[in-house]
Design an enzyme around this catalytic site. Structure first.
Site, PDB file in Angstrom:
ATOM      1  N   GLU A   1       0.780  -1.044   0.083  1.00 18.98           N
ATOM      2  CA  GLU A   1       0.066   0.113  -0.262  1.00 18.98           C
ATOM      3  C   GLU A   1       0.584   1.405   0.205  1.00 18.98           C
ATOM      4  OE1 GLU A   1      -2.350   3.028   0.187  1.00 18.98           O
ATOM      5  OE2 GLU A   1      -3.202   1.138   0.016  1.00 18.98           O
ATOM      6  N   GLN A   2       0.656   2.493  -1.209  1.00 20.67           N
ATOM      7  CA  GLN A   2       1.339   3.769  -0.734  1.00 20.67           C
ATOM      8  C   GLN A   2       1.488   4.209   0.334  1.00 20.67           C
ATOM      9  OE1 GLN A   2       1.000   5.620  -4.381  1.00 20.67           O
ATOM     10  NE2 GLN A   2      -1.335   6.101  -3.994  1.00 20.67           N
TER      11      GLN A   2
ATOM     12  N   ARG B   1     -16.945   3.770   6.450  1.00 19.14           N
ATOM     13  CA  ARG B   1     -15.223   3.292   5.990  1.00 19.14           C
ATOM     14  C   ARG B   1     -14.294   3.367   6.681  1.00 19.14           C
ATOM     15  NH1 ARG B   1     -14.369   4.050   0.266  1.00 19.14           N
ATOM     16  NH2 ARG B   1     -16.428   4.678  -0.357  1.00 19.14           N
TER      17      ARG B   1
ATOM     18  N   TYR C   1     -27.728   9.145   4.583  1.00 21.34           N
ATOM     19  CA  TYR C   1     -28.137   7.576   5.310  1.00 21.34           C
ATOM     20  C   TYR C   1     -27.440   8.094   7.106  1.00 21.34           C
ATOM     21  CZ  TYR C   1     -24.471   5.889   3.280  1.00 21.34           C
ATOM     22  OH  TYR C   1     -23.383   5.669   2.064  1.00 21.34           O
TER      23      TYR C   1
ATOM     24  N   ASP D   1     -11.805  -0.531  -9.062  1.00 18.59           N
ATOM     25  CA  ASP D   1     -11.586   0.408  -9.716  1.00 18.59           C
ATOM     26  C   ASP D   1     -10.547   0.563 -10.924  1.00 18.59           C
ATOM     27  OD1 ASP D   1     -13.799   1.474  -7.625  1.00 18.59           O
ATOM     28  OD2 ASP D   1     -12.743   2.677  -6.978  1.00 18.59           O
TER      29      ASP D   1
END
Length: 377
Positions: free
Chosen positions: A39-40, A109, A196, A273
């Site tokens: 992971e960068q 998230r 929400y 993505d």
């Protein structure tokens, strides 16, 4: 979990520690692979926003044993309500009544990332931060490196995205604790707002407006909350009260990318993505990545021929994600109708709400009833 054994003891590198990358790492490790995640970022600090996980993706998280952790940090999304700009209800979709055995969740998230990271570590995954990857490392590689993936470019060449003429704000505000969630969409000419509740007293807000200028892609552009309030100043219902509480917001331009033509070679596969960026109008970005993660692990575990396994993975996933991306594109138009088209469309939805309440939820049976776990065990 069914395991065929082709992954047993095999070394796999996953590039990217977002939702798709971490889910793939768990799925691969649970099937016996030795997984390293690169992971960068120097730390796993996610933007403090909410995310919807529909039933198709929840089935994967359940199969990976994450249901107990999700129960502590996610709310069940029981429905969707569409409103006009004044706040009047246009359509109600009762997800729980239409699919009583399916779970739709909303979660903050950062909490989902934390759940996935803990599960990956428990499965023996090695996570290395601060590792920027511009070219494929040695061995089998899963590229979950996001919207601006260098590894997508490695397979497909340089591609220029198309600016949609829309920009979006994202914010969270304090909200009373809830035991379930209803996603509300407020639709006005050339703009809409989605909100929400989340667990632990938070409300998520995403607001989209059509504009000629734009920001770069990404969520890192801070903006004055007053700009958000001004853009939705004539909206009614609960919207003014919500926006009055916004103290920080980010804004970004929305760009349309094609689904990648080439997802793999003989040792590299795209995921999430990196393969199929989508507009945020069907809440399926994370869901598609989670589905990808299960499918690529299952395909690799079932076939020792890596190229054949990755070809099967693309063959299973590409038609489905293409349909999802197109449905999201369609919503971008439908939410922003103006004039006579808007009045006519809202009239049809109100008739469906009154006389055929199961009609609109049923339009997405193909999306929500799909089970990646049984489709690619």
């Amino acid at each position: 979990m069914t395991t065929k054994g082709a992954l047993q003891g095999r070394k796999v590198t996953v590039v990217g520690a977002g939702i798709g990358g971490l889910t793939a790492a768990i799925a691969l490790a649970r099937r016996g692979a030795q997984v390293t995640v690169l992971e960068q970022a120097s730390e796993l600090s996610e933007v403090g926003a909410g995310i919807q996980i529909s039933a198709n993706a929840v089935r994967v998280l359940d199969a990976l044993g994450l249901a107990p952790a999700l129960a502590d940090h996610a709310l069940r999304n029981t429905g969707v309500r569409l409103h006009d700009a004044a706040g009047r209800v246009v359509l109600r979709m009762d997800l729980q009544q239409h699919r009583p055995d399916a779970r739709f969740l909303v979660i903050h998230r950062p909490r989902l990332i934390d759940i996935l990271q803990r599960a990956a570590c428990d499965a023996g995954v090695a996570l290395h931060l601060g590792q920027r990857v511009a070219t494929p490392p040695a061995g089998l590689v899963i590229a979950a490196d996001g919207l601006k993936s260098p590894l997508r470019q490695h397979l497909n060449g340089q591609q220029v995205p198309f600016f949609t003429g829309q920009s979006a704000w994202r914010a969270t505000i304090p909200d009373a604790a809830a035991d379930h969630a209803v996603a509300q969409v407020f639709m006005g000419p050339g703009r809409h707002l989605v909100s929400y509740p989340l667990a632990h007293g938070i409300r998520n807000i995403v607001a989209v407006v059509e504009r000629r200028d734009w920001q770069d892609e990404g969520w890192s552009h801070a903006d004055d909350p007053g700009n958000l309030r001004d853009a939705f100043a004539d909206f009614g219902g609960p919207v003014p009260g919500w926006l009055a509480q916004v103290r920080q917001t980010s804004v970004w331009g929305l760009f349309r990318h094609p689904v990648a033509t080439r997802w793999h070679d003989d040792r590299l596969a795209l995921l999430g993505d990196a393969a199929h960026p989508t507009l945020p109008f069907l809440a399926q970005g994370a869901g598609m990545a989670i589905e990808d993660a299960w499918t690529v692990a299952a395909c690799l575990d079932a076939d020792p021929d890596t190229r054949a396994a990755l070809a099967r993975y693309q063959g299973i996933r590409q038609p489905r994600v293409t349909r999802i991306v197109q449905a999201a594109n369609d919503n971008a138009r439908n939410y922003h109708l103006q004039g006579l088209k808007r009045r006519a469309a809202h009239g049809v939805l109100r008739l469906a709400d009154r006389f055929a309440p199961r009609l609109m939820p049923g339009r997405f049976d193909w999306l929500y009833d799909y089970d990646p776990v049984t489709d690619c065990p």
